[in-house]
Design a protein around this motif. Structure first.
Motif, short mmCIF file in Angstrom:
data_model
loop_
_atom_site.label_atom_id
_atom_site.label_comp_id
_atom_site.label_asym_id
_atom_site.label_seq_id
_atom_site.Cartn_x
_atom_site.Cartn_y
_atom_site.Cartn_z
N PHE A 34 1.01 -0.55 -0.21
CA PHE A 34 0.09 0.04 -0.48
C PHE A 34 0.64 1.40 -0.07
N LYS A 35 1.86 1.23 -0.12
CA LYS A 35 2.99 2.18 0.40
C LYS A 35 4.07 2.45 -0.85
N LEU A 36 3.73 1.14 -1.82
CA LEU A 36 4.15 1.62 -2.94
C LEU A 36 2.83 1.90 -4.21
N LYS A 37 1.34 2.01 -3.89
CA LYS A 37 0.17 1.77 -4.00
C LYS A 37 0.35 3.44 -4.44
N THR A 42 0.10 9.06 -5.73
CA THR A 42 0.84 10.34 -5.73
C THR A 42 1.85 11.02 -7.37
N SER A 43 2.27 10.00 -7.00
CA SER A 43 3.36 10.67 -8.65
C SER A 43 2.82 10.64 -10.15
N GLY A 44 1.93 10.25 -10.05
CA GLY A 44 1.55 9.98 -11.23
C GLY A 44 2.10 8.65 -12.21
N HIS A 45 3.34 8.42 -12.00
CA HIS A 45 4.09 7.26 -12.87
C HIS A 45 3.53 6.35 -12.59
N GLU A 49 7.69 2.11 -13.41
CA GLU A 49 8.64 3.81 -13.40
C GLU A 49 9.69 4.00 -11.63
N VAL A 50 8.36 3.90 -11.08
CA VAL A 50 9.17 4.61 -9.31
C VAL A 50 9.63 3.24 -9.17
N LEU A 51 9.59 2.13 -9.26
CA LEU A 51 10.41 1.38 -8.36
C LEU A 51 12.29 2.53 -9.37
N ARG A 52 12.30 2.36 -10.57
CA ARG A 52 13.43 2.70 -11.29
C ARG A 52 13.75 3.72 -10.53
N GLN A 53 12.84 4.71 -10.25
CA GLN A 53 13.55 6.07 -10.08
C GLN A 53 13.79 5.65 -8.48
N LEU A 54 13.71 4.92 -7.41
CA LEU A 54 13.55 4.78 -6.05
C LEU A 54 15.31 4.13 -6.40
N ARG A 63 4.69 14.86 -10.24
CA ARG A 63 4.80 15.67 -10.97
C ARG A 63 3.87 16.68 -11.38
N LEU A 64 4.05 17.74 -11.75
CA LEU A 64 3.53 19.13 -11.32
C LEU A 64 1.89 18.63 -12.45
N ARG A 65 0.85 19.20 -11.23
CA ARG A 65 -0.61 18.57 -11.29
C ARG A 65 -1.27 20.10 -11.78
#
Length: 84
Positions: A34-37, A42-45, A49-54, A63-65
């Motif tokens: 749930f932390k990953l989700k 929130t990031s929009g990716h 991609e979130v795992l690659r950035q981490l 991302r800018l909204r």
């Protein structure tokens, strides 16, 4: 004789270093899942991609909204008035 062209067009080939050829399988408990989700939401990716950035930077940037862009444009307008 007719020569056959070697370059048929299309997308250029990806170099060996940039090719994504490794697959990662990961098991998470409910808390980490749930932390990953929430990071993904929130990031929009996407999750990958979130795992690659981490892995690369140790953080995930949001991302800018549309709301952020509106605030930035208001701030630019105030800065222009101060400069005058």
């Amino acid at each position: 004789m007719k020569q056959i062209p070697l370059n048929k067009g299309g997308q250029p080939a990806i170099s060996e270093g940039r090719r994504k050829k490794y697959l990662l399988s990961l098991r998470l408990d409910a808390e980490h899942y749930f932390k990953l989700k929430s990071l993904v939401r929130t990031s929009g990716h996407g999750t990958a991609e979130v795992l690659r950035q981490l892995i690369a930077a140790g953080r995930v940037r949001e991302r800018l909204r549309r709301e952020h862009l509106d605030f930035m444009s208001q701030l630019k307008g105030m800065a222009r008035n101060l400069n005058q």
